[in-house]
Design a protein around this motif. Structure first.
Motif, PDB file in Angstrom:
ATOM      1  N   MET A   1     -42.028 -20.313 -24.644  1.00 42.40           N
ATOM      2  CA  MET A   1     -41.027 -20.777 -23.738  1.00 42.40           C
ATOM      3  C   MET A   1     -39.712 -20.811 -24.493  1.00 42.40           C
ATOM      4  O   MET A   1     -39.666 -21.201 -25.649  1.00 42.40           O
ATOM      5  CB  MET A   1     -41.410 -22.166 -23.246  1.00 42.40           C
ATOM      6  CG  MET A   1     -40.325 -22.838 -22.461  1.00 42.40           C
ATOM      7  SD  MET A   1     -40.607 -24.600 -22.213  1.00 42.40           S
ATOM      8  CE  MET A   1     -40.241 -25.212 -23.816  1.00 42.40           C
ATOM      9  N   SER A   2     -38.629 -20.412 -23.832  1.00 46.12           N
ATOM     10  CA  SER A   2     -37.296 -20.463 -24.422  1.00 46.12           C
ATOM     11  C   SER A   2     -36.353 -21.229 -23.510  1.00 46.12           C
ATOM     12  O   SER A   2     -36.366 -21.023 -22.300  1.00 46.12           O
ATOM     13  CB  SER A   2     -36.726 -19.056 -24.622  1.00 46.12           C
ATOM     14  OG  SER A   2     -37.448 -18.356 -25.574  1.00 46.12           O
ATOM     15  N   CYS A  40     -44.691 -30.085 -23.065  1.00 48.09           N
ATOM     16  CA  CYS A  40     -43.595 -29.900 -23.996  1.00 48.09           C
ATOM     17  C   CYS A  40     -42.403 -30.724 -23.528  1.00 48.09           C
ATOM     18  O   CYS A  40     -42.167 -30.849 -22.333  1.00 48.09           O
ATOM     19  CB  CYS A  40     -43.216 -28.422 -24.026  1.00 48.09           C
ATOM     20  SG  CYS A  40     -41.780 -28.033 -25.012  1.00 48.09           S
ATOM     21  N   ARG A  41     -41.645 -31.257 -24.499  1.00 46.02           N
ATOM     22  CA  ARG A  41     -40.406 -31.975 -24.187  1.00 46.02           C
ATOM     23  C   ARG A  41     -39.353 -31.546 -25.206  1.00 46.02           C
ATOM     24  O   ARG A  41     -39.619 -31.480 -26.397  1.00 46.02           O
ATOM     25  CB  ARG A  41     -40.609 -33.482 -24.254  1.00 46.02           C
ATOM     26  CG  ARG A  41     -39.349 -34.272 -23.886  1.00 46.02           C
ATOM     27  CD  ARG A  41     -39.608 -35.761 -23.944  1.00 46.02           C
ATOM     28  NE  ARG A  41     -40.501 -36.191 -22.887  1.00 46.02           N
ATOM     29  CZ  ARG A  41     -40.107 -36.787 -21.765  1.00 46.02           C
ATOM     30  NH1 ARG A  41     -38.830 -37.030 -21.564  1.00 46.02           N
ATOM     31  NH2 ARG A  41     -40.981 -37.156 -20.861  1.00 46.02           N
ATOM     32  N   VAL A  42     -38.164 -31.239 -24.715  1.00 42.10           N
ATOM     33  CA  VAL A  42     -37.021 -30.890 -25.563  1.00 42.10           C
ATOM     34  C   VAL A  42     -35.874 -31.806 -25.153  1.00 42.10           C
ATOM     35  O   VAL A  42     -35.519 -31.873 -23.974  1.00 42.10           O
ATOM     36  CB  VAL A  42     -36.611 -29.409 -25.381  1.00 42.10           C
ATOM     37  CG1 VAL A  42     -35.370 -29.087 -26.201  1.00 42.10           C
ATOM     38  CG2 VAL A  42     -37.761 -28.479 -25.749  1.00 42.10           C
ATOM     39  N   LEU A  47     -31.227 -29.413 -27.766  1.00 47.28           N
ATOM     40  CA  LEU A  47     -30.814 -28.160 -27.144  1.00 47.28           C
ATOM     41  C   LEU A  47     -29.324 -27.902 -27.337  1.00 47.28           C
ATOM     42  O   LEU A  47     -28.909 -26.787 -27.663  1.00 47.28           O
ATOM     43  CB  LEU A  47     -31.172 -28.168 -25.661  1.00 47.28           C
ATOM     44  CG  LEU A  47     -30.888 -26.889 -24.884  1.00 47.28           C
ATOM     45  CD1 LEU A  47     -31.602 -25.697 -25.512  1.00 47.28           C
ATOM     46  CD2 LEU A  47     -31.324 -27.067 -23.437  1.00 47.28           C
ATOM     47  N   ALA A  48     -28.506 -28.924 -27.179  1.00 49.03           N
ATOM     48  CA  ALA A  48     -27.064 -28.762 -27.353  1.00 49.03           C
ATOM     49  C   ALA A  48     -26.724 -28.394 -28.791  1.00 49.03           C
ATOM     50  O   ALA A  48     -25.827 -27.580 -29.037  1.00 49.03           O
ATOM     51  CB  ALA A  48     -26.338 -30.040 -26.950  1.00 49.03           C
ATOM     52  N   GLU A  54     -37.066 -22.572 -28.865  1.00 50.75           N
ATOM     53  CA  GLU A  54     -38.269 -21.844 -28.480  1.00 50.75           C
ATOM     54  C   GLU A  54     -39.486 -22.648 -28.905  1.00 50.75           C
ATOM     55  O   GLU A  54     -39.534 -23.179 -30.008  1.00 50.75           O
ATOM     56  CB  GLU A  54     -38.308 -20.465 -29.127  1.00 50.75           C
ATOM     57  CG  GLU A  54     -37.229 -19.557 -28.591  1.00 50.75           C
ATOM     58  CD  GLU A  54     -37.390 -18.120 -29.038  1.00 50.75           C
ATOM     59  OE1 GLU A  54     -38.403 -17.796 -29.692  1.00 50.75           O
ATOM     60  OE2 GLU A  54     -36.492 -17.329 -28.727  1.00 50.75           O
ATOM     61  N   ARG A  55     -40.448 -22.751 -28.002  1.00 51.09           N
ATOM     62  CA  ARG A  55     -41.687 -23.480 -28.271  1.00 51.09           C
ATOM     63  C   ARG A  55     -42.875 -22.682 -27.763  1.00 51.09           C
ATOM     64  O   ARG A  55     -42.809 -22.090 -26.688  1.00 51.09           O
ATOM     65  CB  ARG A  55     -41.689 -24.839 -27.548  1.00 51.09           C
ATOM     66  CG  ARG A  55     -40.615 -25.783 -27.977  1.00 51.09           C
ATOM     67  CD  ARG A  55     -41.059 -26.588 -29.184  1.00 51.09           C
ATOM     68  NE  ARG A  55     -39.980 -27.276 -29.838  1.00 51.09           N
ATOM     69  CZ  ARG A  55     -39.428 -28.412 -29.456  1.00 51.09           C
ATOM     70  NH1 ARG A  55     -39.837 -29.004 -28.377  1.00 51.09           N
ATOM     71  NH2 ARG A  55     -38.459 -28.952 -30.161  1.00 51.09           N
ATOM     72  N   GLU A  56     -43.956 -22.704 -28.521  1.00 50.55           N
ATOM     73  CA  GLU A  56     -45.204 -22.127 -28.052  1.00 50.55           C
ATOM     74  C   GLU A  56     -45.883 -23.175 -27.184  1.00 50.55           C
ATOM     75  O   GLU A  56     -45.965 -24.348 -27.557  1.00 50.55           O
ATOM     76  CB  GLU A  56     -46.101 -21.766 -29.224  1.00 50.55           C
ATOM     77  CG  GLU A  56     -47.378 -21.091 -28.803  1.00 50.55           C
ATOM     78  CD  GLU A  56     -48.225 -20.638 -29.983  1.00 50.55           C
ATOM     79  OE1 GLU A  56     -49.358 -20.214 -29.734  1.00 50.55           O
ATOM     80  OE2 GLU A  56     -47.770 -20.735 -31.131  1.00 50.55           O
TER      81      GLU A  56
END
Length: 94
Positions: A1-2, A40-42, A47-48, A54-56
């Motif tokens: 995921m990107s 998943c959590r970002v 991110l900024a 990118e996460r698997e």
């Protein structure tokens, strides 16, 4: 995921992103973040700061599937940010 953002200042107030799979695995895609298992959590700050994260993604429990997934934006500015959802066929992990 990107995940992509314009990058820049970590204090820009970007919302967090969370990816959730359907609670029962093969059920319908979640409509709210609490309707499934978090994959998943970002954070918006992460991110900024980087511009791209990118996460698997590994379904829980491993080896099962297919899983219907959906991404959600969380936080005060979530309504002011656009989340482009891929096609439904791309949102199923097999």
């Amino acid at each position: 995921m990107s995940l992509l953002s314009p990058g820049g200042d970590p204090g820009s107030g970007l919302p967090d992103f969370v990816l959730v799979r359907a609670a029962d695995g093969g059920g319908p895609r979640p409509h709210r973040p609490g309707e499934g298992a978090e994959l998943c959590r970002v954070t918006g700050a992460e991110l900024a700061a980087s511009g791209t994260v990118e996460r698997e993604i590994l379904p829980h429990p491993p080896g099962g599937g297919p899983y219907a997934v959906r991404g959600f934006l969380l936080g005060g500015r979530a309504a002011s940010v656009r989340l482009d959802e891929p096609s439904l066929t791309s949102l199923v992990v097999r």
